[in-house]
Design a protein around this motif. Sequence first.
Motif, short mmCIF file in Angstrom:
data_model
loop_
_atom_site.label_atom_id
_atom_site.label_comp_id
_atom_site.label_asym_id
_atom_site.label_seq_id
_atom_site.Cartn_x
_atom_site.Cartn_y
_atom_site.Cartn_z
N ASP A 1 7.41 6.05 10.36
CA ASP A 1 8.54 6.35 9.51
C ASP A 1 8.10 6.00 8.09
OD1 ASP A 1 10.90 6.45 8.02
OD2 ASP A 1 12.12 5.66 9.65
N ASN A 2 7.73 7.01 7.33
CA ASN A 2 7.22 6.76 5.99
C ASN A 2 8.28 6.18 5.06
OD1 ASN A 2 4.61 7.63 6.59
ND2 ASN A 2 5.05 9.75 6.01
N ALA A 3 9.54 6.47 5.34
CA ALA A 3 10.61 5.93 4.51
C ALA A 3 10.75 4.42 4.70
CB ALA A 3 11.93 6.62 4.83
N LYS A 4 10.35 3.95 5.88
CA LYS A 4 10.45 2.52 6.19
C LYS A 4 9.10 1.83 6.14
CE LYS A 4 14.56 2.95 9.11
NZ LYS A 4 15.16 2.69 10.45
N ASN A 5 8.06 2.57 5.81
CA ASN A 5 6.69 1.99 5.79
C ASN A 5 6.36 1.30 7.12
OD1 ASN A 5 6.53 2.91 3.19
ND2 ASN A 5 6.29 0.90 2.24
N THR A 6 6.71 1.96 8.19
CA THR A 6 6.56 1.35 9.51
C THR A 6 5.92 2.33 10.48
OG1 THR A 6 8.50 -0.05 9.13
CG2 THR A 6 7.79 0.24 11.41
N VAL A 7 5.02 1.80 11.29
CA VAL A 7 4.43 2.56 12.38
C VAL A 7 4.83 1.88 13.68
CG1 VAL A 7 2.24 1.29 12.25
CG2 VAL A 7 2.31 3.57 13.29
N TYR A 8 5.05 2.70 14.70
CA TYR A 8 5.54 2.22 15.99
C TYR A 8 4.55 2.57 17.09
CZ TYR A 8 9.88 2.28 13.30
OH TYR A 8 10.85 2.09 12.33
N LEU A 9 4.63 1.80 18.16
CA LEU A 9 3.89 2.14 19.37
C LEU A 9 4.85 1.95 20.54
CD1 LEU A 9 1.12 2.98 20.53
CD2 LEU A 9 0.73 0.55 21.01
N LEU B 174 0.83 -1.19 0.00
CA LEU B 174 0.00 0.00 0.00
C LEU B 174 0.88 1.25 0.00
CD1 LEU B 174 0.38 1.01 3.13
CD2 LEU B 174 -1.52 -0.53 3.58
N THR B 175 0.26 2.37 -0.35
CA THR B 175 0.98 3.64 -0.33
C THR B 175 0.96 4.15 1.10
OG1 THR B 175 0.23 4.08 -2.59
CG2 THR B 175 1.19 5.92 -1.36
N PHE B 176 1.94 3.72 1.86
CA PHE B 176 1.94 3.89 3.32
C PHE B 176 1.72 5.33 3.74
CE2 PHE B 176 2.87 2.54 7.55
CZ PHE B 176 3.58 3.58 8.14
N SER B 177 2.39 6.25 3.07
CA SER B 177 2.33 7.65 3.49
C SER B 177 0.93 8.25 3.33
CB SER B 177 3.35 8.47 2.71
OG SER B 177 3.09 8.40 1.32
N SER B 178 0.06 7.57 2.58
CA SER B 178 -1.29 8.08 2.35
C SER B 178 -2.32 7.50 3.33
CB SER B 178 -1.74 7.76 0.93
OG SER B 178 -0.91 8.37 -0.02
N TYR B 179 -1.88 6.62 4.19
CA TYR B 179 -2.79 5.92 5.08
C TYR B 179 -2.70 6.43 6.51
CZ TYR B 179 -4.46 2.34 1.90
OH TYR B 179 -5.10 1.68 0.88
N THR B 180 -3.86 6.46 7.15
CA THR B 180 -3.90 6.62 8.59
C THR B 180 -3.59 5.27 9.20
OG1 THR B 180 -5.56 8.38 8.48
CG2 THR B 180 -5.38 7.16 10.56
N CYS C 72 -2.14 -3.96 14.48
CA CYS C 72 -1.89 -2.82 13.63
C CYS C 72 -3.06 -2.68 12.65
CB CYS C 72 -0.59 -3.05 12.86
SG CYS C 72 -0.10 -1.74 11.74
N ALA C 73 -3.41 -1.44 12.32
CA ALA C 73 -4.55 -1.20 11.43
C ALA C 73 -4.22 -0.07 10.46
CB ALA C 73 -5.78 -0.83 12.25
N ALA C 74 -4.81 -0.15 9.29
CA ALA C 74 -4.59 0.87 8.27
C ALA C 74 -5.92 1.32 7.68
CB ALA C 74 -3.69 0.34 7.16
N SER C 75 -6.03 2.62 7.51
CA SER C 75 -7.24 3.19 6.93
C SER C 75 -6.86 4.17 5.85
CB SER C 75 -8.04 3.91 8.02
OG SER C 75 -9.07 4.69 7.44
N SER C 76 -7.62 4.14 4.76
CA SER C 76 -7.37 5.07 3.67
C SER C 76 -8.05 6.42 3.92
CB SER C 76 -7.85 4.49 2.33
OG SER C 76 -9.22 4.17 2.41
N ARG C 77 -8.83 6.50 5.00
CA ARG C 77 -9.48 7.76 5.35
C ARG C 77 -8.60 8.54 6.31
NH1 ARG C 77 -15.69 6.99 6.83
NH2 ARG C 77 -15.47 9.25 6.86
N ASP D 126 -2.36 7.58 13.95
CA ASP D 126 -1.51 8.64 13.41
C ASP D 126 -1.93 8.86 11.96
OD1 ASP D 126 1.73 9.76 13.65
OD2 ASP D 126 0.85 9.45 11.67
N THR D 127 -2.19 10.10 11.63
CA THR D 127 -2.63 10.37 10.28
C THR D 127 -1.68 11.33 9.57
OG1 THR D 127 -4.58 10.88 8.92
CG2 THR D 127 -4.13 12.33 10.80
N LEU D 128 -2.00 11.65 8.34
CA LEU D 128 -1.14 12.52 7.54
C LEU D 128 -0.92 13.86 8.23
CD1 LEU D 128 -2.73 11.88 4.05
CD2 LEU D 128 -0.95 10.58 5.24
#
Length: 125
Positions: free
Chosen positions: A72-80, A27-33, A95-100, A51-53
């Motif tokens: 880290d959008n360069a690594k396509n990774t979200v942390y907690l 997915l286009t990670f940087s575009s996702y919440t 982990c969850a991803a939303s396009s909204r 975390d959103t845009l």
Amino acid sequence: QVQLVESGGGLVQAGGSLRLSCAASGLTFSSYTMGWFRQAPGKEREFVAADTLGGGTRYADSMKGRFTISRDNAKNTVYLQMNSLKPDDTAVYYCAASSRLSLVTMSAGQSVRYWGQGTQVTVSS
């Protein structure tokens, strides 16, 4: 094919810390919440953080001040980052991803499009 793969769970004593990671692909990670939810035994899945845009974030009240979400959008990774852990924090963390873009709908679980498989966090007293 979208994949969200969590890591970093484990067993920790009360008062300790853990850092969860979620690596996303397909997915286009940087575009996702991106967000985290958790589910304890016998309980419903609940929102933890998102975390959103643009750096907007939202936390469940019981996690404010103890948990920090980052990406880290360069690594396509979200942390907690989870500090001051309590036995009540014991759960499977997803982990969850939303396009909204809405953090509100994300926190309600209404806009999650993709889920990870979960990672177990156990906090001993």
